[in-house]
Design a protein around this motif. Structure first.
Motif, mmCIF file in Angstrom:
data_model
loop_
_atom_site.group_PDB
_atom_site.id
_atom_site.type_symbol
_atom_site.label_atom_id
_atom_site.label_comp_id
_atom_site.label_asym_id
_atom_site.label_seq_id
_atom_site.Cartn_x
_atom_site.Cartn_y
_atom_site.Cartn_z
ATOM 1 N N PHE A 1 0.839 -1.194 0.000
ATOM 2 C CA PHE A 1 0.000 0.000 0.000
ATOM 3 C C PHE A 1 0.874 1.244 0.000
ATOM 4 O O PHE A 1 2.032 1.213 0.436
ATOM 5 N N PHE A 2 0.297 2.329 -0.467
ATOM 6 C CA PHE A 2 0.871 3.653 -0.287
ATOM 7 C C PHE A 2 0.151 4.317 0.889
ATOM 8 O O PHE A 2 -0.978 3.944 1.231
ATOM 9 N N ILE A 3 0.805 5.281 1.504
ATOM 10 C CA ILE A 3 0.208 5.969 2.646
ATOM 11 C C ILE A 3 -1.106 6.615 2.210
ATOM 12 O O ILE A 3 -1.160 7.334 1.216
ATOM 13 N N GLY A 4 -2.157 6.326 2.969
ATOM 14 C CA GLY A 4 -3.484 6.836 2.640
ATOM 15 C C GLY A 4 -4.369 5.822 1.943
ATOM 16 O O GLY A 4 -5.590 6.031 1.846
ATOM 17 N N PHE B 1 4.536 1.619 1.712
ATOM 18 C CA PHE B 1 5.713 2.227 1.096
ATOM 19 C C PHE B 1 5.927 3.648 1.616
ATOM 20 O O PHE B 1 4.967 4.328 2.010
ATOM 21 N N PRO B 2 7.166 4.125 1.585
ATOM 22 C CA PRO B 2 7.436 5.504 2.027
ATOM 23 C C PRO B 2 6.793 6.516 1.097
ATOM 24 O O PRO B 2 6.589 6.260 -0.094
ATOM 25 N N ARG B 3 6.502 7.679 1.668
ATOM 26 C CA ARG B 3 6.009 8.787 0.857
ATOM 27 C C ARG B 3 7.219 9.530 0.276
ATOM 28 O O ARG B 3 8.061 10.016 1.022
ATOM 29 N N PRO B 4 7.361 9.618 -1.050
ATOM 30 C CA PRO B 4 8.529 10.296 -1.626
ATOM 31 C C PRO B 4 8.515 11.792 -1.356
ATOM 32 O O PRO B 4 7.446 12.400 -1.268
ATOM 33 N N ILE B 5 9.689 12.367 -1.188
ATOM 34 C CA ILE B 5 9.829 13.812 -1.045
ATOM 35 C C ILE B 5 10.706 14.325 -2.181
ATOM 36 O O ILE B 5 11.452 13.563 -2.807
ATOM 37 N N SER B 6 10.631 15.603 -2.454
ATOM 38 C CA SER B 6 11.364 16.201 -3.559
ATOM 39 C C SER B 6 12.873 16.129 -3.331
ATOM 40 O O SER B 6 13.356 16.425 -2.232
ATOM 41 N N VAL B 7 13.609 15.705 -4.358
ATOM 42 C CA VAL B 7 15.072 15.670 -4.327
ATOM 43 C C VAL B 7 15.583 16.487 -5.518
ATOM 44 O O VAL B 7 15.433 16.071 -6.668
ATOM 45 N N ARG B 8 16.168 17.630 -5.236
ATOM 46 C CA ARG B 8 16.685 18.480 -6.299
ATOM 47 C C ARG B 8 18.001 17.926 -6.851
ATOM 48 O O ARG B 8 18.716 17.198 -6.169
#
Length: 401
Positions: free
Chosen positions: A71-74, A178-185
């Motif tokens: 699952f994804f979060i939510g 699964f982890p929630r992805p965050i922005s990676v510049r």
């Protein structure tokens, strides 16, 4: 037998049985059928109560099939528990299910204690009946949720005791969040200076096995690159164009240790790595994972070799979901030493987590081989954001060693 049974009998039951025996004996003295019948009835009730408490649950079967859902979060999901009763009827029982709090029930009565959830519900089953109990839940946070325990509390009809059934075997029901992805510049800034097989718009290397098209001839073009057939058709010189290729691939080195425990930045690391994995997957760039969480087998740490594709991405996400603050670890520099000795290098290496002085020795060796070294850093102004920058080696400490 699948169940461990604990029988709790009311003390009053023994007193009642003793009273029934006294009444039967007294009936002969008073020559009274009424007293004899009352005493016999009490004895039968206590005997039936004891029989029920001792034999209830002997025909109860739980279908313990292996099941792992992702699952994804939510996201919403549910536990489906299949039971079949081949023994005595089970009436007014209460089933309690214990599982990890990565998922939270969306209905019913439940309690959360630290990192565990227990949810209870009424259960009744007649003889030879099969039921399916469903517990809907919502994926609340990254992690793995397993059903840890099943308990069934069965009271007697007359209230003289309870039977507690606890499932003995390991329950093979898991939910991975699964982890929630965050922005990676700067994630698209990785590059390679060596030829390979992956296409790239900016590579200086070309695949000379076959042209992909032609263009107008320029004075700087080599004479042997002229496509004479195309030139004859267009009545002007045409130059062969080849696909530009480069060596592609990235290794993600993850240090989850901070001192003698797992770092408090674990969620940040897992979310950042998830974002980078999604990027590599979409760009069809092979990627690998080295994380200093201990693993059984020939490789002493968590390792995924270079690869690509949907299955490869899912394997990495599974590992990121399972990692937690209680995971056994190994020193970061020992992981780098093992990798350098046993595995082929990739054109790009990305360090994440706390970088130790011992690790810089190996990164310096990788840099000498022309490998691009990058480091994941947390954005100071924006908490839910990270960026990739060049890995700056601590040259003085490294030189001293």
């Amino acid at each position: 037998m699948q169940w461990k049974k604990v029988i709790i009998e009311d003390r009053f039951l023994s007193i009642l049985a003793f009273l029934g025996v006294l009444l039967v004996i007294a009936s002969f003295y008073f020559n009274s059928w009424l007293i004899f019948g009352a005493g016999l009835l009490i004895i039968l009730i206590t005997a039936a109560n004891s029989y029920y408490l001792n034999h209830i649950g002997e025909g109860l079967v739980f279908e313990n099939k292996r099941e792992r859902n992702r699952f994804f979060i939510g996201d919403n999901g549910e536990w489906s528990l299949h039971f079949a009763n081949h023994g005595l009827p089970i009436m007014k029982a209460r089933l309690t299910v214990y599982f990890d709090s990565a998922v939270i029930p969306v209905s019913g009565e439940f309690h959360i204690h630290q990192s565990k959830v227990d949810v209870g519900m009424p259960v009744s089953m007649s003889r030879k009946e099969q039921i399916v109990i469903k517990i809907p839940f919502k994926a609340d946070r990254r992690g793995m949720s397993k059903i840890r325990r099943l308990e069934l509390h069965i009271p007697h009809f007359f209230g003289f005791g309870d039977t507690i059934l606890e499932f003995k075997d390991v329950i093979n029901r898991e939910a991975l969040v699964f982890p929630r992805p965050i922005s990676v510049r700067n994630i698209d800034k990785h590059k390679s200076f060596r030829p390979g097989t992956s296409t790239s718009l900016f590579s200086v290397f070309e695949d000379n096995m076959g042209p992909v098209g032609t263009r107008d001839y320029l004075p700087t073009d080599s004479f042997n690159r002229i496509n004479w057939k195309a030139s004859a058709r267009r009545m002007t010189l045409q130059t062969k164009e080849f696909e530009r290729i480069t060596e592609a691939g990235a290794v993600l080195f993850v240090n989850v240790v901070d001192g003698f425990s797992v770092t408090v930045m674990l969620e940040f690391l897992m979310s950042s790595i998830t974002e980078m994995a999604y990027f590599f997957h979409k760009a069809n760039i092979p990627f690998s994972l080295c994380m200093n969480i201990r693993s059984a087998g020939a490789t002493p740490f968590t390792y995924i070799p270079l690869g690509s594709g949907k299955d490869h991405l899912q394997k990495l996400l599974d590992i990121l979901a399972i990692a937690d603050h209680h995971s056994p670890t190994i020193p970061y520099d020992k992981m780098l030493f093992f990798y350098k000795r046993h595995f082929p290098v990739a054109p790009t290496m990305i360090h994440t987590g706390i970088r130790t002085e011992g690790a810089d020795i190996y990164f310096k060796d990788f840099g000498r081989d022309g490998i691009q070294l990058l480091e994941l850093q947390r954005h100071v102004a924006v908490e839910e954001e990270a960026f990739l920058g060049p890995l700056q080696l601590m040259m003085k400490e490294v030189a001293m060693k």
